[in-house]
Design a protein around this motif. Structure first.
Motif, PDB file in Angstrom:
ATOM      1  N   THR A 101       0.820  -1.218   0.031  1.00 28.23           N
ATOM      2  CA  THR A 101       0.026   0.072   0.038  1.00 28.23           C
ATOM      3  C   THR A 101       1.078   1.266  -0.066  1.00 28.23           C
ATOM      4  O   THR A 101       1.721   1.310   0.602  1.00 28.23           O
ATOM      5  CB  THR A 101      -0.956   0.212   1.206  1.00 28.23           C
ATOM      6  OG1 THR A 101       0.001   0.031   2.400  1.00 28.23           O
ATOM      7  CG2 THR A 101      -1.922  -1.156   1.170  1.00 28.23           C
ATOM      8  N   GLN A 142      -6.957   0.761  -2.873  1.00 34.60           N
ATOM      9  CA  GLN A 142      -5.992   0.904  -3.899  1.00 34.60           C
ATOM     10  C   GLN A 142      -4.766  -0.123  -3.390  1.00 34.60           C
ATOM     11  O   GLN A 142      -4.174   0.325  -2.102  1.00 34.60           O
ATOM     12  CB  GLN A 142      -5.768   2.147  -4.224  1.00 34.60           C
ATOM     13  CG  GLN A 142      -4.712   2.477  -5.333  1.00 34.60           C
ATOM     14  CD  GLN A 142      -4.847   4.022  -5.548  1.00 34.60           C
ATOM     15  OE1 GLN A 142      -4.534   4.718  -4.564  1.00 34.60           O
ATOM     16  NE2 GLN A 142      -4.852   4.453  -6.705  1.00 34.60           N
ATOM     17  N   LYS A 162      -6.509  -0.897  -8.495  1.00 33.52           N
ATOM     18  CA  LYS A 162      -7.697  -1.064  -7.811  1.00 33.52           C
ATOM     19  C   LYS A 162      -7.953  -2.508  -7.476  1.00 33.52           C
ATOM     20  O   LYS A 162      -7.932  -3.318  -8.432  1.00 33.52           O
ATOM     21  CB  LYS A 162      -9.028  -0.263  -8.581  1.00 33.52           C
ATOM     22  CG  LYS A 162     -10.557  -0.332  -7.452  1.00 33.52           C
ATOM     23  CD  LYS A 162     -11.487   0.064  -8.089  1.00 33.52           C
ATOM     24  CE  LYS A 162     -12.616   0.351  -7.334  1.00 33.52           C
ATOM     25  NZ  LYS A 162     -13.907   0.671  -8.232  1.00 33.52           N
ATOM     26  N   ASN A 163      -8.127  -2.754  -6.199  1.00 32.08           N
ATOM     27  CA  ASN A 163      -8.009  -4.065  -5.595  1.00 32.08           C
ATOM     28  C   ASN A 163      -8.972  -5.106  -6.574  1.00 32.08           C
ATOM     29  O   ASN A 163      -8.695  -6.090  -6.921  1.00 32.08           O
ATOM     30  CB  ASN A 163      -8.542  -4.211  -4.266  1.00 32.08           C
ATOM     31  CG  ASN A 163      -8.397  -5.400  -3.571  1.00 32.08           C
ATOM     32  OD1 ASN A 163      -8.080  -6.466  -4.235  1.00 32.08           O
ATOM     33  ND2 ASN A 163      -8.789  -5.536  -2.318  1.00 32.08           N
ATOM     34  N   VAL A 195       0.299   0.616  -9.662  1.00 35.09           N
ATOM     35  CA  VAL A 195      -0.961   0.868  -8.537  1.00 35.09           C
ATOM     36  C   VAL A 195      -2.372   0.419  -9.407  1.00 35.09           C
ATOM     37  O   VAL A 195      -2.733   0.955 -10.499  1.00 35.09           O
ATOM     38  CB  VAL A 195      -1.041   2.252  -8.220  1.00 35.09           C
ATOM     39  CG1 VAL A 195      -2.191   2.546  -7.239  1.00 35.09           C
ATOM     40  CG2 VAL A 195       0.520   2.623  -7.702  1.00 35.09           C
ATOM     41  N   SER A 216      -0.943   4.575  -0.752  1.00 32.51           N
ATOM     42  CA  SER A 216      -1.820   5.571  -0.738  1.00 32.51           C
ATOM     43  C   SER A 216      -1.427   6.697   0.377  1.00 32.51           C
ATOM     44  O   SER A 216      -0.883   6.395   1.165  1.00 32.51           O
ATOM     45  CB  SER A 216      -3.374   5.056  -0.320  1.00 32.51           C
ATOM     46  OG  SER A 216      -3.720   3.986  -1.218  1.00 32.51           O
TER      47      SER A 216
END
Length: 175
Positions: free
Chosen positions: A27, A77, A54-55, A52, A29
């Motif tokens: 992560t 994210q 979006k999950n 990067v 973010s």
């Protein structure tokens, strides 16, 4: 995001992650653009790719692949890292950057996938302590060359002793 756009993004993710068998998820973010750019440059110098995503889209794109377990249990994210000389080198670099909280405070290793198995945060840190491919090769070479060096020393030892005795005897006659 419309269904059509999701499908396009999923197809692009699938194409970019095609052939990736091992990956680490982190992560990051909340990092500012300058820090993120420095991070990407540092990773690129070591041949590590970072994306990067979006999950939920990553889960759809990697469904059925060997890195799919990396996205299980994650949310929001997430960044996927892959590449480097070998997986252990990748993990060592990720853990090193994770520890460098002064520079990359929001960069945190979350998990990953190795050989189709999911890894949690503790497993990633444990793998970082393994010897890298380069270290393993040097240990293997030492094991291969060690017995030969011992044999050579054992065979040359008596010859050297005899040589030194002959040399001493020859020096004694000259006087």
């Amino acid at each position: 995001m419309s269904k059509y756009v999701k499908e396009l993004v999923t197809r692009d993710l699938k194409r970019r992650l095609d052939g990736v068998t091992d990956a680490v998820t982190v992560t990051c973010s909340g990092m500012d653009a300058i820090t993120t750019n420095e991070l990407r440059g540092e990773l690129e110098a070591k041949n590590i790719n970072m994306m990067v995503v979006k999950n939920s889209l990553a889960r759809r794109a990697t469904e059925g692949s060997s890195i799919a377990p990396a996205f299980e249990g994650t949310s929001g994210q997430i960044a996927v890292l892959w590449g480097a000389e070998d997986f252990v080198s990748l993990v060592k670099e990720v853990v090193r950057l994770d520890k460098d909280s002064a520079k990359y405070g929001k960069f945190v290793a979350v998990g990953g996938a190795m050989d189709g198995e999911g890894l949690d945060q503790d497993a990633v840190k444990a793998i970082s302590k393994w010897p890298s491919r380069e270290e393993q090769l040097s240990m293997l070479m030492g094991q291969i060359l060690g017995p030969g060096a011992n044999l050579s020393a054992a065979m040359l030892g008596p010859g050297r002793m005899l040589n030194s005795q002959i040399k001493k005897k020859g020096e004694g006659d000259e006087e």
